[in-house]
Write a protein that holds these residues in place. Structure first.
Motif, short mmCIF file in Angstrom:
data_model
loop_
_atom_site.label_atom_id
_atom_site.label_comp_id
_atom_site.label_asym_id
_atom_site.label_seq_id
_atom_site.Cartn_x
_atom_site.Cartn_y
_atom_site.Cartn_z
N ALA A 11 42.02 41.68 42.49
CA ALA A 11 41.00 42.62 42.31
C ALA A 11 41.44 43.96 42.03
N ARG A 12 42.48 44.40 42.40
CA ARG A 12 42.86 45.76 42.04
C ARG A 12 43.44 45.91 40.41
N GLY A 13 43.72 44.85 39.95
CA GLY A 13 44.40 44.78 38.36
C GLY A 13 43.34 44.61 37.56
N LYS A 14 42.31 43.58 37.81
CA LYS A 14 41.13 43.25 36.91
C LYS A 14 40.54 44.55 36.89
N GLY A 72 33.73 44.59 36.87
CA GLY A 72 32.91 45.10 37.91
C GLY A 72 33.12 43.76 38.96
N LYS A 73 32.54 44.10 40.17
CA LYS A 73 32.83 43.26 41.01
C LYS A 73 32.34 41.90 41.15
N GLN A 74 31.16 41.80 40.33
CA GLN A 74 30.61 40.37 40.41
C GLN A 74 31.59 39.36 39.54
N ARG A 75 32.34 40.11 38.55
CA ARG A 75 33.15 39.09 37.81
C ARG A 75 34.43 39.18 38.50
N ILE A 76 34.87 39.99 39.32
CA ILE A 76 36.11 39.34 40.18
C ILE A 76 35.67 38.46 41.22
N ILE A 84 37.76 37.33 49.96
CA ILE A 84 36.96 38.08 48.50
C ILE A 84 36.72 39.36 49.23
N LYS A 85 36.07 39.24 50.13
CA LYS A 85 35.63 40.46 50.87
C LYS A 85 36.70 41.45 51.18
N VAL A 86 37.94 40.85 51.61
CA VAL A 86 38.95 41.75 51.86
C VAL A 86 39.43 42.43 50.50
N ALA A 87 39.51 41.56 49.67
CA ALA A 87 40.02 42.12 48.15
C ALA A 87 39.05 43.10 47.48
N LEU A 88 37.82 42.97 47.65
CA LEU A 88 36.96 44.11 47.27
C LEU A 88 37.10 45.48 47.95
N LYS A 89 37.44 45.58 49.14
CA LYS A 89 37.70 46.67 49.89
C LYS A 89 38.85 47.57 49.16
#
Length: 156
Positions: free
Chosen positions: A66-69, A76-80, A94-99
């Motif tokens: 998530a950080r890298g992309k 954006g978050k939707q693509r990630i 996924i929720k943890v990664a978006l944080k």
């Protein structure tokens, strides 16, 4: 051409290097094991070994992905989220990664990306220009409400 065959130990070492080079998800490791023609019993030994020795960690993978992309590819978050789901990452991870992505960085990156792209589109027809900008931002996974708001702000 004869394909190389691997013993369980050789496969373990090869996959340790593969995981040490860059965080990997379970799906990538399972694919690699299929590429190595490893039988199911060997997979049942190798995958727990990689997890136990912290070579394979889905949470770490999801966070760094998530950080890298976001930072490098400006997704954006939707693509990630879509890409993580494709790699069979759980909803929780996924929720943890978006944080990992701060809201301020997210909005600033979006605004910079939209502005830069807007300036680079050489189109005199404003409707075509709007469409090109929208398509670009939506493809990169930015939320449609953000995109429409920004496009209407930029293209007058």
């Amino acid at each position: 051409m004869q394909q190389k065959t691997y013993t369980v130990e050789e496969a373990k070492r090869a996959l340790e290097k593969y995981c040490a080079y860059q965080d990997r998800c379970h799906k990538e490791i399972e694919q690699k094991l299929r590429d190595y023609n490893m039988i199911a019993q060997a997979q049942e030994v190798i995958i727990p070994h990689l997890i136990e020795h912290n070579f394979l960690n889905e949470e770490r993978f999801a966070k760094s992905f998530a950080r890298g992309k976001f930072r490098i590819k400006k997704w954006g978050k939707q693509r990630i989220v879509r890409e993580l789901k494709f790699r069979d990452i759980s909803e929780y991870l996924i929720k943890v990664a978006l944080k990992e992505i701060s809201e301020d960085d997210y909005i600033n990156t979006f605004n910079e990306l939209a502005q830069k792209r807007f300036e680079s589109i050489k189109e005199s027809n404003i409707f075509k220009k709007k469409k090109k900008l929208m398509d670009y931002l939506l493809y990169r996974g930015w939320e449609s409400n953000l995109v429409y708001q920004k496009v209407n702000e930029l293209v007058k």
